[in-house]
Design an enzyme around this catalytic site. Sequence first.
Site, mmCIF file in Angstrom:
data_model
loop_
_atom_site.group_PDB
_atom_site.id
_atom_site.type_symbol
_atom_site.label_atom_id
_atom_site.label_comp_id
_atom_site.label_asym_id
_atom_site.label_seq_id
_atom_site.Cartn_x
_atom_site.Cartn_y
_atom_site.Cartn_z
ATOM 1 N N LEU A 26 0.360 -1.245 0.150
ATOM 2 C CA LEU A 26 0.262 -0.191 -0.345
ATOM 3 C C LEU A 26 1.232 1.332 -0.157
ATOM 4 C CD1 LEU A 26 -2.638 1.655 0.108
ATOM 5 C CD2 LEU A 26 -2.686 1.431 3.103
ATOM 6 N N GLU A 499 22.392 12.344 10.303
ATOM 7 C CA GLU A 499 22.073 11.196 10.788
ATOM 8 C C GLU A 499 22.210 10.206 9.532
ATOM 9 O OE1 GLU A 499 18.944 10.924 12.850
ATOM 10 O OE2 GLU A 499 19.336 12.561 14.199
ATOM 11 N N TRP A 576 9.101 3.370 21.767
ATOM 12 C CA TRP A 576 8.631 3.300 20.141
ATOM 13 C C TRP A 576 9.050 1.837 19.650
ATOM 14 C CZ3 TRP A 576 9.727 8.184 17.412
ATOM 15 C CH2 TRP A 576 8.739 9.462 17.689
ATOM 16 N N HIS A 709 6.114 17.205 8.073
ATOM 17 C CA HIS A 709 5.048 16.245 7.447
ATOM 18 C C HIS A 709 4.239 16.178 6.570
ATOM 19 C CE1 HIS A 709 6.330 15.204 11.268
ATOM 20 N NE2 HIS A 709 6.214 14.009 11.358
ATOM 21 N N CYS A 741 9.971 18.849 13.164
ATOM 22 C CA CYS A 741 10.441 17.741 13.227
ATOM 23 C C CYS A 741 11.766 17.111 12.479
ATOM 24 C CB CYS A 741 9.282 16.637 13.060
ATOM 25 S SG CYS A 741 10.245 14.951 14.056
#
Length: 774
Positions: A26, A499, A576, A709, A741
Amino acid sequence: MTAKPAAAAARATVYGYPRQGPNRELKKAIEGYWKGRVDAAALRETAAELRRGAWQQLAEAGVHDVPTGDFSYYDHVLDTSVMVGAVPGRHRAAVDADALDGYFAMARGTQDVAPLEMTKWFDTNYHYLVPELGPDTVFTADSAKQVAEFKEALALGHTPRPVLVGPITYLLLAKPAPGVAADFEPLTLLDRLLPVYAEVLADLRAAGAAWVQLDEPALVQDRTPAELNAAARAYRELGGLADRPRLLVASYFGRLGEALTVLAKAPVDGLALDFTESGAGNLDDLAAAGGLPGKRLVAGVVNGRNIWINDYEKSLATLGTLLGLADRVDVSASCSLLHVPLDAGAERDIDPQIARWLAFARQKTEEIVVLARGLSGGTDTIAAELAANRADLASRAGAALTRDPAVRARTAAVTDADGRRSQPYTERSAAQRAHLGLPLLPTTTIGSFPQTTELRTARADLRAGRIDEAGYEERIKDEIREVLSFQEKAGLDVLVHGEPERNDMVQYFAEQLTGYLATQHGWVQSYGTRYVRPPVLAGDISRPEPMTVRWTTYAQSLTARPVKGMLTGPVTMLAWSFVRDDQPLGDTARQVALALRDEVNDLEASGTSVIQVDEPALRETLPLRAAEHAAYLEWATESFRLATSGVRPDTQIHTHMCYAEFGDIVQAIDDLDADVISLEAARSHMQVARELAAHGYPREAGPGVYDIHSPRIPSTEEAATLLRRGLEAIPASRLWVNPDCGLKTRGWPETRASLEHLVAAAREIRAELPTEAA
C-alpha cells in the site's frame, strides 16, 4: 479441569487489521500515485487486493465476522471526516474536483493550502488527522466507502462487520476550526451529527449488514458528566432507530469506568471491552454493573498492542468468568491489530526458540481462534495448544537474555543525586551562552536530513555484500560533508550531521544495545505512508561500546560551528519498541537511561557541547486516566534526567517532542530540566508556545515554524509570522528557530528551500528586535 462449554459457541473476531500488506504494497502504491507513476485505477486495485488478502487470511484462520471499513489510504479518522462531510472550506474545491486528490490534500496539504493538524491516537504511536469543526459546520452523509467495502467482503463469501469511529469519539477528537473561538466545544454538534450516523447505518443495513461496530475509545478516558450524558443520548438515539443493524460499541486501550454503566444500559446489542492488563478493572466493573443481560460481549483478552504470546490459561480463566455476565461471549484482541506487525513467521533472523515468544497479527488471530475453541468446547479440545503455550512461556521466563545481574546491580545503586544537574538552569544558561556564543533566535534543525535513494541503496549494497564496510563508510562521510556544507551556507547556527548512518531513531540504538532484538519485516503504520519497524525489547539493557561518538566527532571536525550529538531518550526507546511485559516499565526505563548516560558522557568527553536527547513519546505514553499520570511522569522524567545529568554546566542539553497534545504535561516538560526543548507547533499555530508561557516555563524553547510532515514549502513570511506568534509567548532571549521535526522523510529540494526560508525569517525578526532584547 475442563472448562464448561458456553451456552452458545464462542466466536473469534478482530476489531481491525494491518493495512499495509506483506511487503508494504500500500505504501509503495500510494507514494507511486503521488509521484505520478501509478494511476488511480491501479492504486484502487492494489487496495482491493490487500483487503481481499486480509479477509481471506482471517477467514481461513477461523475468524467468524471480518471487519470492513477499517482499511484506509491514510487515516481512519480522516475517512470519518469524509463520511460525515466535515471537509474544511480550504479543501472543498480540491475534494469537489477530484475526491482522491482532495483526500490526500487534506492529509498532506498542497503548496497553497495547509493540511489538517496531525496528532497521536490516544497513547499509541499512530497519528490521526484532527477534524476541524465550528458552529457553522454542516454534516452530510457519504457512506460510499463503507458500503462498497462491505459489499466487497460480502461478495467474497465473508460475514462482514463494518467498523466506524463512533460519534462521541469523533467529536471529542475534533478541534475548533481556524478562526473559530478556542473555547468552542465540538461535542455541542452531536445533535447535528447523529442523523448523519443514522443515515450511514441505514445504508449499511440496506446493503445487508447484520452488525456494525462503533469504536468509542475516548470513553476509556476521564469524561465529564456532560460527556457521559452525551454518550447516553447518542446511543439511546442510535439504538432506538427503527431499522438498523445490530450495534457493537467497542472500547479499548483501557478501563471503561463510568461509561460502562452508560453503555450497558443503552439499547445497543453488544459491547467490546479490553480485558488485558491495560483494561484492568473492566471485569470487576462489569460484574458490579450486573453484566450485560441480553447483549453480546466481545472480550479482548489478547493484547493487540504488544507482540508477546498470550497466556492461554490466564485468558481462559478470564473468559470463563465472563460467561455468566452476558448472553454470549466472543473472543478478540484488546484493540485493532493495526498496532502490531503482520506476521512473525516472516522473521528468519531471530532465534527459532525466541521467535516462539512472538505473536504478530497473524499469530494473534490464531490465538483468538484457539481461545474461542477452548471456551466453546473445553480445554480438552485445545490440550496440545495449551501444552505448547506453557512450554513457550516457561522458555521465555527462564531465558538468560532476560536477566543480567550487572545491569540490575547498577540500576539498584542509582541515587537521587544521579538524576540532578550540578547547577540550576539559571547558572547553566549563563555558562552555555558564554561557551557557545550563539545569536538571538538561534537556528537549528531537529537532527535528521533526507534519507536519499543513494543512502538506502548504500545500506542495501552493504547488506548484500556489493560493497564492503570501508566503501559504505565513505558514502556516509560524503553525505555528512554535504549536509554540513549546506547548513553552513544556509546560515544555520547549531548544526547536525544529518544521521545518514541511521535507519530509524530507535532501531539504530536498539541494534547496538544488549537486550534488544531486531525484526526484518515488523512494519507498523505510524501515519499515512510512514511505517516504522519497532525493535523488540526482550531483556536487560546495557551499552557495550559508544554508539554515536565516532560520527558526531567526525562531523565536528569539519566545522567551527557547534554540532549537536543526537540520541533517542529512554521513554521513546520504550514507547517505540515492543517492550518487555515481565517487569515494571520504570525499571526498564532506568536500564535504558543508564546506557544512554554513558553515551552522553562520552559525547561530552569527545568535545560535543550540545547534546539532544529526543523524547517525542513522553506525552504519547501518558496513561489515559489522570489518576495514573503522576506515577508514570515520575519515572519518565527521572529516567530522562538520569540519562542527561552527568554533564558539565556549560554543556547544553536539548530535547525534542512532536505531534502530541502538550498542555497537560507542561509541568513534566519543566521537570525534565533540559536546557532547550523543541516542539511541534506549525500545524497548531503556536499553541504549545502559549501553553509554555501560561505555565511560566523558564528555559529555552523552539516551537517549530516549518511543518515537515507536508511536502509544501513554507515561505519566509509564513515562517516569520509563526515566529512572531512565538515571540508573543516566549522572549527572544529564550526562543529558538527550528522545524517541527526531523527531515528524514523529506526530499532535498524542499528541504533546502524551507530551511533557507527559516533562516531568512529568523534574520528578519532579529533585525526588528530592540537592542535591549539581548
